[in-house]
Design a protein around this motif. Structure first.
Motif: not given
Length: 257
Positions: A1-10, A29-47
């Motif tokens: 899994m790539s590490r994005y700045p928006t990802n949750l820390t442990d 698909h771990p729920l942690r990655e689902m949260i990471n994806a949503m936080m990626y969307i809010t921060k970057t504004g992607c579709q």
């Protein structure tokens, strides 16, 4: 899994996982990655469809977004994190003072026309976001509605959300746009509405008002998230969920870097 700045820390994941992961079972698909994806969307504004594949299928991410939105998980998480941050700052768990304000946001053309309007004062076509925060600027309630609804009317629902959650609440501070019958509504709930006016209301120059700057600062925090600069959500409930996710990201950073 790539590490994005928006990802949750442990440590951040440990704080919220008991609210999100209520059922322990193996998942593709771990729920942690689902949260990471949503936080990626809010921060970057992607579709949704433009989500990096490392998060998993965008359809799966959206499934959980919709599920948690309908179940009120984002709102529950927002309240939990606010209490945690207040404890960390040495404050009582529930605040005694709230500050309310709104901002009007332009919308895309892919929205429900019944949840859309024009803010004549600010000359904005779109929706209006109402938030109530404590004296630390942490969100207590959120509401999104059409921009043509006056502040004193649109504020009623987010104020009513405070019932049964904040036993210490005594006062709500607002600006001049909330004058009128709203004070009676607040009084009926057992609180006081304190309207803070500019010394010179005719002046268009920015003026720092006692405590009022706190809620304005919260809006500036929110505007650092690109998904929040324009409302792309078809329904206002989805827009509220995006706002709540953004608030959770802000509080997680304050709690644990």
């Amino acid at each position: 899994m790539s590490r994005y700045p928006t990802n949750l820390t442990d440590k951040q994941w440990q704080v919220i996982k008991n609210i999100v992961e209520t059922k322990k079972r193996k998942r593709k698909h771990p729920l942690r990655e689902m949260i990471n994806a949503m936080m990626y969307i809010t921060k970057t504004g992607c579709q949704w469809r433009m989500l990096p594949q490392e998060f998993g299928p965008w359809q799966t991410v959206y499934f959980y977004f919709r599920k948690w939105k309908l179940e009120g998980i984002f709102e529950e998480l927002m309240h939990y994190l606010r209490e945690s941050v207040r404890k960390a700052f040495g404050k009582p768990v529930t605040p005694s003072v709230g500050l309310i304000d709104s901002r009007s946001v332009r919308t895309s053309h892919h929205i429900d026309s019944s949840e859309y309007g024009i803010d004549g004062g600010k000359k904005v076509k779109g929706r209006k976001e109402h938030i109530i925060v404590d004296t630390l600027g942490l969100p207590m309630a959120t509401k999104v509605h059409a921009a043509n609804i006056h502040d004193s009317v649109g504020a009623i629902e987010p104020i009513k959300q405070l019932r049964y959650i904040f036993p210490r609440l005594k006062k709500i501070i607002a600006d001049g746009g909330y004058r009128g019958k709203l004070a009676d509504t607040v009084k009926d709930l057992g609180w006081e509405l304190s309207v803070v006016l500019r010394p010179d209301e005719s002046s268009k120059k920015f003026q720092v008002l006692p405590l009022r700057w706190i809620v304005e600062r919260t809006f500036s925090w929110i505007e650092n998230y690109r998904r929040m600069t324009t409302d792309y959500e078809y329904k206002t409930k989805s827009a509220e969920a995006m706002l709540q996710i953004t608030c959770c990201q802000i509080m997680l950073k304050k709690l644990i870097q």
